[in-house]
Design an enzyme around this catalytic site. Sequence first.
Site, PDB file in Angstrom:
ATOM      1  N   PRO A 169       0.826  -1.217   0.000  1.00 21.70           N
ATOM      2  CA  PRO A 169       0.000   0.000   0.000  1.00 21.70           C
ATOM      3  C   PRO A 169       0.859   1.265   0.000  1.00 21.70           C
ATOM      4  O   PRO A 169       1.964   1.278   0.553  1.00 21.70           O
ATOM      5  CB  PRO A 169      -0.803  -0.110   1.306  1.00 21.70           C
ATOM      6  CG  PRO A 169      -0.810  -1.573   1.635  1.00 21.70           C
ATOM      7  CD  PRO A 169       0.510  -2.104   1.111  1.00 21.70           C
ATOM      8  N   GLY A 170       0.324   2.310  -0.606  1.00 19.66           N
ATOM      9  CA  GLY A 170       1.012   3.591  -0.629  1.00 19.66           C
ATOM     10  C   GLY A 170       2.286   3.577  -1.452  1.00 19.66           C
ATOM     11  O   GLY A 170       3.137   4.437  -1.273  1.00 19.66           O
ATOM     12  N   ARG A 171       2.400   2.611  -2.347  1.00 16.39           N
ATOM     13  CA  ARG A 171       3.575   2.451  -3.207  1.00 16.39           C
ATOM     14  C   ARG A 171       4.856   2.218  -2.395  1.00 16.39           C
ATOM     15  O   ARG A 171       5.955   2.508  -2.832  1.00 16.39           O
ATOM     16  CB  ARG A 171       3.721   3.626  -4.182  1.00 16.39           C
ATOM     17  CG  ARG A 171       2.488   3.815  -5.071  1.00 16.39           C
ATOM     18  CD  ARG A 171       2.703   4.703  -6.256  1.00 16.39           C
ATOM     19  NE  ARG A 171       3.749   4.254  -7.147  1.00 16.39           N
ATOM     20  CZ  ARG A 171       3.634   3.286  -8.068  1.00 16.39           C
ATOM     21  NH1 ARG A 171       2.510   2.632  -8.197  1.00 16.39           N
ATOM     22  NH2 ARG A 171       4.635   2.985  -8.848  1.00 16.39           N
ATOM     23  N   LEU A 172       4.705   1.654  -1.198  1.00 14.18           N
ATOM     24  CA  LEU A 172       5.848   1.312  -0.364  1.00 14.18           C
ATOM     25  C   LEU A 172       6.221  -0.143  -0.626  1.00 14.18           C
ATOM     26  O   LEU A 172       6.276  -0.984   0.263  1.00 14.18           O
ATOM     27  CB  LEU A 172       5.519   1.533   1.119  1.00 14.18           C
ATOM     28  CG  LEU A 172       5.117   2.957   1.495  1.00 14.18           C
ATOM     29  CD1 LEU A 172       4.735   3.038   2.962  1.00 14.18           C
ATOM     30  CD2 LEU A 172       6.243   3.924   1.166  1.00 14.18           C
TER      31      LEU A 172
END
Length: 192
Positions: A169-172
């Site tokens: 999630p959140g491009r993490l």
Amino acid sequence: MADDPISIFDAWLREAEAGEPNDPNAMALATADANGRPSVRMVLLKGHDDRGFVFYTNRESRKAGELAENAHAALLFHWKSLRRQVRVEGPVSHVTDAESDAYFASRSRASQLGAWASEQSRPLDDRATFEDRYAQADTRFAGADVPRPPHWGGYRVTPEVIELWEDRPGRLHHRRLFTRTDTGWTEGLLYP
């Protein structure tokens, strides 16, 4: 942190085979010619082990010509539904004739005849020409096993680098980079 990236790939591929809607063994194969001009296309993984990742093709095709000029390649497996991808980079070599013969014998008769009929990657003047070549191959081998054409065989990409990427999630995203050494694999992380 070090693990065996081939074992992880095995587990991920099994999950893809159980959940991907089509061709979980599909991989992008990137090659480059002697001048470094890149080319990429989709092929199917037909085997893998500690020695590498195997695919089969016409050895007179564009990809084969590029591999003859520059025997290194990159692979990319992208399993969208699993939100994972695997990148592989390394040198490429031919598999043995015995391996090529065994895999060719496992293909459908139609695929075997197609290997004889196709001048893969070369210009085709008309679809009827290809269909005629296929019919000629069918007649030629009527009532007999279809042997592997001399211009058809397998390639093995021996991994020097394997990257395992997982969406977060959140491009993490989580990126594990494995590099082969003389004694095994070393592992590190990459920023997403």
